[in-house]
Design an enzyme around this catalytic site. Structure first.
Site, short mmCIF file in Angstrom:
data_model
loop_
_atom_site.label_atom_id
_atom_site.label_comp_id
_atom_site.label_asym_id
_atom_site.label_seq_id
_atom_site.Cartn_x
_atom_site.Cartn_y
_atom_site.Cartn_z
CB THR A 1 97.30 12.82 73.44
OG1 THR A 1 96.50 12.53 72.27
CG2 THR A 1 98.56 13.50 72.98
CG LEU B 1 88.79 16.51 80.09
CD1 LEU B 1 88.85 16.40 78.57
CD2 LEU B 1 87.38 16.89 80.54
N GLY C 1 99.33 18.58 76.22
CA GLY C 1 100.33 17.90 75.40
C GLY C 1 101.71 18.53 75.48
CD GLU C 2 102.21 21.24 72.23
OE1 GLU C 2 103.38 21.21 71.84
OE2 GLU C 2 101.27 20.82 71.55
MO1 MOS Z 1 102.43 19.65 68.72
S1 MOS Z 1 104.40 20.13 68.48
O1 MOS Z 1 101.67 21.06 68.08
O2 MOS Z 1 102.12 18.25 67.81
#
Ligand code: MOS
Length: 755
Positions: A473, A636, A710-711
């Site tokens: 990430t 960031l 991330g999501e």
């Molecule tokens: Mo994420 S699905 O909380 O790694």
């Protein structure tokens, strides 16, 4: 007390990038030890039943085999699942590998072969003869719907539906426009490039260094120490580099158990690496069946929202995720009913997979919104705009921020949405029907407790440390940026140490909370170092900073100076020399602010615009353009941030068109457990993806203004694709993935009705 942005906000390349592309970043299966043994797992070939006999004699005779473990000889593991709580625990009983003769799902581990080489272990594993008394498998969610239930023990209270509000049934009945439909999504399997693997390196004194593929080294550490009664001080778990995970590595996997079990028993170092096939017997995004009913007035204002969600779980745990609650807060509506159930199947326990719950529920909601737009007869984007609300109606809380209007506006402009013709099947080029679809995305902006250390050395360099994980990430990079910025340094002056259980406490990397949480901890630790510097500076005779407060100083060009006048200050090296310090290290511990959480809800938002081209004769769908406009607070690092969204969009395209675990319900076994037959988007499937980050100032979601990325990139994508397919073809396909057969079947029907 901080400089205006100099490092934070720059599109810097990730600091671990060169290590990864040169093959010098070590992954869990790449570590070795002298005399190391290799374990290979034998998986069950039935989905339910009992083991009646295991014959290991042929395997044991295979050259190189050291020992074979089955439930009949497995060393006792002091299983303390009541004492140890997985950070990602579920109600029920986690799988205990080789615990007894019962089979609960296809691919369940039934033996571990340990040999002096990987090849010997693998080949001998094929000689282990397991006889089963197979039961009748129940793996088809559609058929088990009748046995669905509301989870008696919530995994998280927040996953439970909010109380109904208003009278959704009556409002639905009275509204001039209504739609109601069922949406199904097939199960998806996490398939990060890196296979699950553990290398347990045993030292002579019996202490351990364990390299484990996971999203939380400390979660793995605590698990191992508890079930094998190990002194926590003698075990270090590392996940220095993680080759993707998407949630699959949140909970410890059985290879960790096996590597440590065999190592303790044989007093040798042991590595266990899964095969690609085994990866399909692990966590997965559960198959779901949802019903969404929406009603609106003549202008398109929502009058009623009803969303029922059902998904699969295993026999042994009640897996849960927040599937449907999004429908109660996405848009303004006063009559809402949400319900949520699960049903047991003979399958492995599902697990969190990128935007767990939201990716599923919002696919249904946002396809339904498109259906409603066509029912009312207004532009699908306009329908979303007019139902906007700056409040969380589920909890009746204000929002920390919601720059979704900007996402709609900037996304539409970049995409050229105003050129869209409303009618389905109205855009065409040669054989290809062209369609444009839109959807909204939502994810939670969360924080978890986090700790971090920042150390300033007398040479002016910084070291940041925390147990935090970087699952691809960009965690290494953004933590380095935050520290560098606080000390007016460049990123190359900072060493970032993460992925190690002996470092400051951090939760598993998940939920998109790592940047906000560990980032805040790093910033607080940096402030603490500066405060310590100031105290030391004030002890110097005639200190020019004698009267300065922490808020009034900052670091610039290697000096601690007054924010308002950089002439006034002292070199950091002079301060440290005067105080006789070689280094200053501070340890910060942060927690989310409960008073803010009581008053506000925090979410990230997005607007996804998709163009598809559908070959009318072949039924092939190409996603030719995607614009994803995202509001996620402060960015960031635009480069790593963009990569997160790109990856999410690609996974969303996979969810829309490709990914599908295929189970033969007669045997309960997965049939396409390989990357040849389990389709994910390949390069040829991905064309133009444009990512926009809209301006969003938020000082409440997290102290550093970050909401997490991330999501959100996957959320809404599958719906936008399905809506674009409808616009192209005039066929509404409510079963995901939308494969060629479904498109052909639907478009054939559509052409017939038009004739
Ligand atoms: Mo994420 S699905 O909380 O790694």
């Amino acid at each position: 007390m901080f400089n205006s942005s100099k490092v934070v906000g720059l599109p810097l390349s990730r600091i671990d990038g060169p290590l990864k592309v040169t093959g010098t970043a070590g992954y869990a299966a790449e570590y070795s030890a002298p005399d190391m043994l290799h374990g290979y797992v034998v998986c069950s070939t039935v989905a339910t039943g009992t083991i009646t006999k295991i014959d290991t004699s042929a395997a044991e005779a295979f050259p190189g085999v050291v020992k074979i473990y089955t439930y009949e000889n497995r060393p006792k593991a002091a299983w303390r699942d009541s004492k140890w709580k997985d950070e990602v625990a579920l109600p029920g009983h986690p799988l205990r590998p080789l615990n007894n003769d019962r089979i609960l799902f296809d691919g369940q581990p039934v033996a571990l072969v340990v040999a002096d080489s990987f090849e010997a272990a693998r080949d001998a594993a094929a000689l282990v003869q397991v006889t089963y008394e197979a039961g009748e498998p129940h793996t088809d969610l559609a058929r088990e719907q009748g046995d669905s239930y509301v989870p008696p023990v919530p995994r998280m209270q927040a996953f439970m539906p909010p109380k109904p509000r208003g009278d959704s049934e009556a409002a639905f009945a009275q509204a001039p426009h209504q739609i109601s439909a069922e949406y199904t999504i097939e199960g998806e399997h996490h398939n990060p490039m890196e296979l699950f693997a553990t290398t347990a390196i045993r030292h002579e004194d019996g202490s351990y260094l364990i390299h484990d593929k996971s999203q939380g080294s400390q979660n793995s550490h605590d698990y191992i120490c508890n079930i094998f009664s190990l002194d926590p001080e003698t075990v270090v778990v590392r996940n220095s580099y993680v080759g993707g995970a998407f949630g699959s590595g949140l909970r410890p996997k059985h290879q960790l158990f096996f590597a440590v079990m065999a190592s303790l028993d044989l007093k040798r170092s042991v590595r266990v690496e899964m095969s690609r096939q085994e990866m399909f017997y692990l966590t997965w995004r559960p198959t779901s069946i949802q019903t969404v009913s929406l009603a609106a007035d003549d202008k398109g204002h929502l009058q009623s929202v009803m969303h029922h969600a059902l998904h699969a779980t295993s026999r042994y745990e009640d897996y849960q995720e927040n599937v449907a609650n999004w429908s109660g807060l996405a848009y303004k509506c006063d009559n809402v009913t949400i319900s949520y159930e699960i049903a047991k199947l003979d399958v492995p326990t599902p697990g969190d997979m990128r935007a767990p719950g939201a990716a599923t529920g919002i696919t249904a909601l946002e396809t339904a919104m498109d259906e409603l737009a066509y029912e009312v007869g207004i532009d699908p984007l306009e329908l979303r705009v007019i139902n906007f609300i700056h409040r969380d109606q589920n909890t009746d809380k204000d929002l920390t921020s919601k720059a979704l209007h900007a996402c709609y506006r900037e996304g539409a402009e970049r995409f050229g949405w105003s050129e869209r013709s409303h009618e389905p099947r109205s855009m065409r080029e040669g054989n290809e029907l062209i369609g444009w679809g839109v959807a909204t995305g939502i994810w939670e902006a969360q924080m978890s407790p986090a700790e971090a250390k920042v150390r300033l050395s007398s040479d002016g360099k910084l070291t940041v440390s925390a147990a935090a994980s970087d699952i691809g990430t960009g965690t290494y990079t953004i933590l380095g940026q935050l520290a560098a910025e606080a000390f007016d340094l460049s990123l190359s002056d900072v060493t970032v140490k993460i992925g190690d259980s002996s470092l400051p406490k951090t939760t598993v990397e998940g939920g998109s909370w790592t940047a906000a949480s560990s980032g805040t901890a790093v910033q607080v630790a940096a402030k603490m170092v500066i405060a310590t510097l100031l105290k030391a500076a004030q002890k110097i005779d005639n200190s020019p900073l004698a009267k300065a407060t922490e808020e009034q100083v900052e670091v610039a060009e290697g000096r601690l100076v007054l924010e308002t006048n950089h002439q006034v200050g002292i070199a950091l090296s002079d301060i440290m020399a005067a105080a006789g310090l070689d280094e200053i290290e501070e340890h910060a511990k942060i927690e989310p602010d409960k008073s803010i959480q009581k008053k506000y809800s925090a979410y990230t938002h997005s607007a996804v615009f998709v163009e598809v081209r559908v070959d009318e004769e072949l039924g092939q769908v190409r996603v030719t353009r995607v614009v994803d406009a995202v509001a996620a607070g402060r960015i960031l690092n635009p480069k790593t941030a963009r990569s997160q969204i790109l990856g999410g969009v690609v996974m969303g395209i996979g969810m829309a068109l490709h990914e599908e675990g295929m189970v033969d319900h007669r045997t309960g076994r997965i049939m396409n457990h390989n990357l040849a037959e389990y389709h994910v988007p390949a390069h040829a499937d991905i064309e133009e993806i444009d990512v926009i980050f809209v301006e969003e100032d938020d000082d409440k979601a997290s102290p550093i203004g970050v909401k997490g990325l991330g999501e959100i990139g996957i959320v809404g994508v599958a719906a936008a694709v399905s809506n674009a397919i409808f616009h192209a073809t005039g066929s509404r396909i409510r079963s995901f993935p939308i494969t060629i057969d479904k498109v052909l079947g639907a478009t054939a029907l559509e052409s017939e009705t038009l004739q």
